[in-house]
Design a protein around this motif. Structure first.
Motif, PDB file in Angstrom:
ATOM      1  N   UNK A 107      91.146 -36.709 -11.300  1.00  0.00           N
ATOM      2  CA  UNK A 107      92.238 -36.301 -10.755  1.00  0.00           C
ATOM      3  C   UNK A 107      92.347 -36.429  -9.205  1.00  0.00           C
ATOM      4  N   UNK A 108      91.361 -36.798  -8.512  1.00  0.00           N
ATOM      5  CA  UNK A 108      91.407 -37.231  -7.115  1.00  0.00           C
ATOM      6  C   UNK A 108      91.487 -38.892  -6.991  1.00  0.00           C
ATOM      7  N   UNK A 109      90.975 -39.400  -7.962  1.00  0.00           N
ATOM      8  CA  UNK A 109      91.133 -41.088  -8.156  1.00  0.00           C
ATOM      9  C   UNK A 109      92.610 -41.232  -8.376  1.00  0.00           C
ATOM     10  N   UNK A 110      93.145 -40.541  -9.316  1.00  0.00           N
ATOM     11  CA  UNK A 110      94.646 -40.571  -9.738  1.00  0.00           C
ATOM     12  C   UNK A 110      95.549 -40.359  -8.525  1.00  0.00           C
ATOM     13  N   UNK A 120     106.293 -31.752  -6.698  1.00  0.00           N
ATOM     14  CA  UNK A 120     105.722 -33.204  -7.045  1.00  0.00           C
ATOM     15  C   UNK A 120     104.394 -32.929  -7.584  1.00  0.00           C
ATOM     16  N   UNK A 121     104.182 -33.219  -8.742  1.00  0.00           N
ATOM     17  CA  UNK A 121     102.858 -33.160  -9.332  1.00  0.00           C
ATOM     18  C   UNK A 121     102.059 -34.525  -9.210  1.00  0.00           C
ATOM     19  N   UNK A 122     100.867 -34.405  -8.869  1.00  0.00           N
ATOM     20  CA  UNK A 122      99.879 -35.442  -8.815  1.00  0.00           C
ATOM     21  C   UNK A 122      99.616 -35.878 -10.118  1.00  0.00           C
ATOM     22  N   UNK A 158      82.581 -29.210  -5.701  1.00  0.00           N
ATOM     23  CA  UNK A 158      82.590 -30.542  -5.692  1.00  0.00           C
ATOM     24  C   UNK A 158      83.870 -31.189  -5.612  1.00  0.00           C
ATOM     25  N   UNK A 159      84.609 -31.012  -6.507  1.00  0.00           N
ATOM     26  CA  UNK A 159      85.939 -31.644  -6.520  1.00  0.00           C
ATOM     27  C   UNK A 159      86.722 -31.138  -5.153  1.00  0.00           C
ATOM     28  N   UNK A 218      88.388 -35.521   1.405  1.00  0.00           N
ATOM     29  CA  UNK A 218      88.551 -37.022   1.814  1.00  0.00           C
ATOM     30  C   UNK A 218      89.884 -37.662   1.809  1.00  0.00           C
ATOM     31  N   UNK A 219      90.784 -36.939   1.257  1.00  0.00           N
ATOM     32  CA  UNK A 219      92.424 -37.408   1.307  1.00  0.00           C
ATOM     33  C   UNK A 219      92.990 -36.702   2.729  1.00  0.00           C
TER      34      UNK A 219
END
Length: 819
Positions: free
Chosen positions: A28-31, A450-452, A463-464, A470-471
């Motif tokens: 979900x973070x990569x997305x 707005x949903x990612x 961890x997530x 990082x963002x």
């Protein structure tokens, strides 16, 4: 307030997978990274690892080399230099770092900040006259001046040189200044155009003193965040590095401000800057003068720094009190004087409102009602107004449409300011609403989230949450990401913060989540244990006494109806029910256990046998009964599914005739636990010539459960009345399609039938858009009889056919095998 959840499209699944693997990130973070426009690994690397070395040379900015030369010339001549800054945080911080830079170069320098209430924004001729009398030879603007054609011309006549540094949109005609530094100037080749006012001033400081200007990164970050410029490119680097500096700032004024704000020993982020530090600097300019703010950020005296910080803190408390009082008065005006079904643009006014606060309160009103708004402070015969807009509506164009009512106005798509005669306010309000009516429909007035992406299978853990950092920094164009988490089971609810906020403990896939809903304490009774909810919200790390845990900050919650798919399939089966007849059940593989006293233990015994078993369960009551029994007896070695799947032990829930062939080819035992709603499936299985054993366990008492489910979807007169009454008599009612159950407190299939039939009779109008219904009542004088509707007739006729079928299969004899 209900929100429309708008999910972003998945644009590049391959890149998501590459990012996930290379950086060892949650999917979900990569997305989210791909959603933000980083479409190759090089850009992704720059996004995740912003570095000062990535910043562009200041000399790429048009005019900056000449400006540096002119400034150094005036310093050598010992001429007086005045920095003319704006009164907001962007201008204050830009003025402060440029002042400190020129002081470092030995300049005879002072600064001038116009009074918000008396002088307004930008350069004014009276101020230039004052500076001329004070002996200024050079004026350098910060965060203003790009439109000041007449004022610059006046300064030149007085023999004053002007250097303009600004970041606002550029007009067709530029002021004839000595130098103009603005990344938006036509044909400017600077690689990044979104710098704030303090960002442009920072570039000038870098040109003048080189890397020594990096000492001001904390101040530059403060102004950049406060001005809500995009946190992309250089702005992202400035803020990320500036926040690191801010924690141990060497600026005595900023340290004092951090201290009085209660942020000592905290990892300061963009929220703290935007909603804690910046408002304290803004408060002085709104209520009195912003000069004290520049004094704060330029002083080297600890005592003065603490004194000014305490003063700004007290001013902010005053500002908060005024804002709270004004907001309450504004809400009362909206609720008592404005018909929101007719007025799409909110215009409010009062003689008791402070003109320095109206912009903030306008933002609050727009946020609360999701409509553009303008608040006007009246003094004598004249009013000063400030407005804010919603996404997709250009408030500047709206004001321009009503411009003949105004003395003056200015602004951009999302915010604007006006000056108006008191007698023109009502005409102005009418024209704004006339314009809004032509541009906005009811759906435009629904706030969106707005949903990612939806987090379906991954666990949301520390961890997530740490990867999410990082963002950062989050802000304009890089907002804190919102995610959907579906199918959470509520375990516990309780209020916190003097019953102001609500906490929900909910479970998904054996993981419990702590969910916080701010300002929702009054709705604690709405979310009960056992409810299934979907959440749109933000992932946060809550730290208390050194203990860190993940929490979900919910922006919106939807209560989900249980068994929705079952009822949709049931409606389809009932509407299309055909009664096949059979005089006897003559398959030699029948095992007749109809009316058996303990079918639950029969199923458990069959599941524990070595043969493949498919149990067909058709009603909600019997499904819950069977599942609970198996769990109590510690048996979980089966799959629950709504369609036939490749397993050895299965409970087939809500099946239909499409599964027949697979069932017969796969399962040694097919068990009818209760009376099916699909006669075609029943007789097709009975007619099979395969080797499956057919077990019949149903009994006459089952019909009660069947009828209960059927009447859950067949509307009664009282249901139609409930739906109709909950649609506004005047105006429109907006309902999300996946929330009709929660809104009407009725089965969603039943509601959809009611709406369709009410529409057929002409009692209501329905407009649809994506996931939204806009419902309106029609004025119908003649009475209608709901029972005359063809759908209702069909439903009741099908119910009778089903009952005929049910009684027949209860009584039909099994043909005994002959010797």
């Amino acid at each position: 307030m209900a929100y429309n959840w708008v999910s972003k499209k998945i644009l590049n699944e391959n890149l998501v997978e590459k990012i996930k693997i290379k950086y060892k990130l949650k999917e979900y973070i990569a997305q989210t990274i791909v959603n933000r426009g980083y479409d190759d690994l090089k850009k992704v690397d720059e996004y995740l690892n912003p570095d000062l070395n990535m910043m562009h040379s200041p000399f790429l900015l048009d005019g900056i080399e000449k400006a540096s030369s002119v400034i150094k010339y005036h310093i050598e001549k010992n001429n007086k230099i005045t920095i003319y800054g704006d009164y907001d945080v962007d201008g204050i911080t830009g003025t402060s770092i440029l002042y400190k830079t020129l002081k470092k170069l030995g300049a005879d320098v002072n600064f001038y900040i116009p009074d918000r209430l008396q002088e307004g924004y930008g350069i004014n001729i009276n101020a230039i006259e004052k500076l001329y009398k004070l002996g200024s030879n050079l004026i350098i603007t910060v965060d203003c001046g790009i439109t000041s054609v007449k004022e610059v011309e006046h300064a030149k006549k007085l023999g004053i040189e002007i250097i303009i540094t600004d970041h606002h949109q550029v007009p067709d005609v530029l002021p004839d200044a000595t130098c103009v530094i603005n990344p938006h100037i036509k044909n400017c080749t600077y690689p990044y155009r979104e710098l704030s006012g303090v960002g442009v001033a920072f570039k000038l400081c870098l040109a003048l003193i080189g890397d020594d200007a990096l000492d001001y990164l904390d101040i530059v970050a403060l102004g950049t965040v406060a001005d809500i410029v995009p946190l992309t490119g250089e702005n992202r680097i400035i803020v990320k590095e500036g926040l690191k500096v801010m924690k141990n700032s060497k600026n005595k004024g900023l340290k004092a401000l951090i201290n009085v704000s209660g942020l000592n020993n905290k990892d300061i982020n963009t929220y703290h800057v935007g909603f804690v530090l910046a408002p304290r600097l803004n408060a002085a300019g709104r209520l009195e003068s912003a000069v004290s703010c520049v004094n704060l950020l330029t002083t080297d005296d600890d005592i003065e720094a603490n004194r000014i910080a305490e003063y700004l803190n007290s001013e902010n408390i005053k500002r908060q009190e005024l804002e709270k009082k004004m907001l309450n008065e504004a809400i009362v005006q909206v609720e008592t004087k404005i018909d929101l079904d007719k007025e799409k643009f909110i215009v409010l006014y009062s003689e008791n409102w402070h003109p320095g606060i109206i912009g903030i309160v306008s933002s609050r009103i727009t946020e609360k009602y999701n409509r553009p708004s303008i608040l006007i402070s009246i003094c004598g015969d004249t009013g000063k107004g400030s407005g804010r807009s919603i996404k997709g509506f250009n408030i500047y164009d709206a004001i321009k449409y009503a411009g003949d009512c105004l003395i003056g106005f200015g602004g951009h798509e999302m915010a604007a300011g006006i000056t108006i005669k008191k007698d023109e306010i009502e005409s102005f309000k009418d024209k704004l609403n006339e314009y809004a009516e032509s541009k906005l429909n009811d759906i435009d007035l629904i706030p969106t989230i707005e949903i990612e992406t939806s987090i379906e299978t991954e666990t949301i853990d520390l961890e997530g949450a740490n990867q999410l950092s990082l963002l950062e920094p989050f802000g304009n164009s890089n907002p804190m990401p919102a995610y959907i988490i579906n199918h959470l089971h509520v375990k516990q609810t309780y209020t916190v913060g003097n019953n102001k906020h609500l906490r929900i403990i909910a479970q998904k896939n054996d993981m419990c989540y702590d969910i916080i809903l701010f300002h929702m304490g009054s709705e604690a009774n709405r979310f009960k244990e056992g409810y299934i909810i979907d959440i749109a919200g933000y992932i946060n790390v809550n730290e208390w006494n050194g203990d860190k845990k993940v929490e979900i900050i919910a922006k919106d919650i939807k209560i989900k109806e249980k068994n929705t798919m079952f009822f949709r399939n049931l409606l389809n089966n009932i509407m299309n029910f055909n009664d096949f007849t059979a005089e006897s059940l003559d398959n030699k593989n029948f095992i007749d256990m109809r009316e058996t006293y303990d079918r639950k233990s029969y199923i458990l015994k069959m599941f524990k046998s070595g043969e493949s078993v498919a149990v067909i369960v058709n009603t909600r009551y019997h499904l819950n009964e069977l599942i609970n029994y198996l769990i109590v007896h510690d048996y979980r070695d089966f799959k629950l599914s709504s369609k036939a799947i490749n397993v050895e032990k299965m409970i087939l829930w809500n099946s239909n005739y499409k599964d027949v062939d697979y069932l017969q080819s796969k399962f040694k035992n097919i068990i009818f636990y209760d009376i099916p709603f699909d006669s075609k499936m029943f007789y097709n299985i009975l007619a099979n010539d395969k080797n499956s054993k057919i077990h019949l366990l149903y009994g006459k008492e089952d019909i009660k459960a069947n009828l209960k489910d059927i009447f859950e979807i067949i509307p009664r007169r009282s249901d139609f009345a409930k739906v109709y009454i909950n649609i506004k008599k005047n105006g429109s009612t907006i309902v999300f399609k996946d929330q009709v159950y929660d809104y009407f407190k009725l089965n969603s299939v039943k509601v959809m039938l009611c709406l369709k039939i009410l529409k057929n009779f002409g009692l209501i109008k329905i407009e649809e858009s994506d996931n939204i219904f806009v419902l309106r009542r029609n004025n119908i004088e003649s009475k209608v009889d709901i029972k005359d509707d063809e759908i209702i007739k069909k439903l009741y006729a099908s119910r009778k056919i089903f009952l005929r079928f049910a009684f027949r299969i209860l009584k039909t004899k099994i043909k005994e095998e002959t010797a």
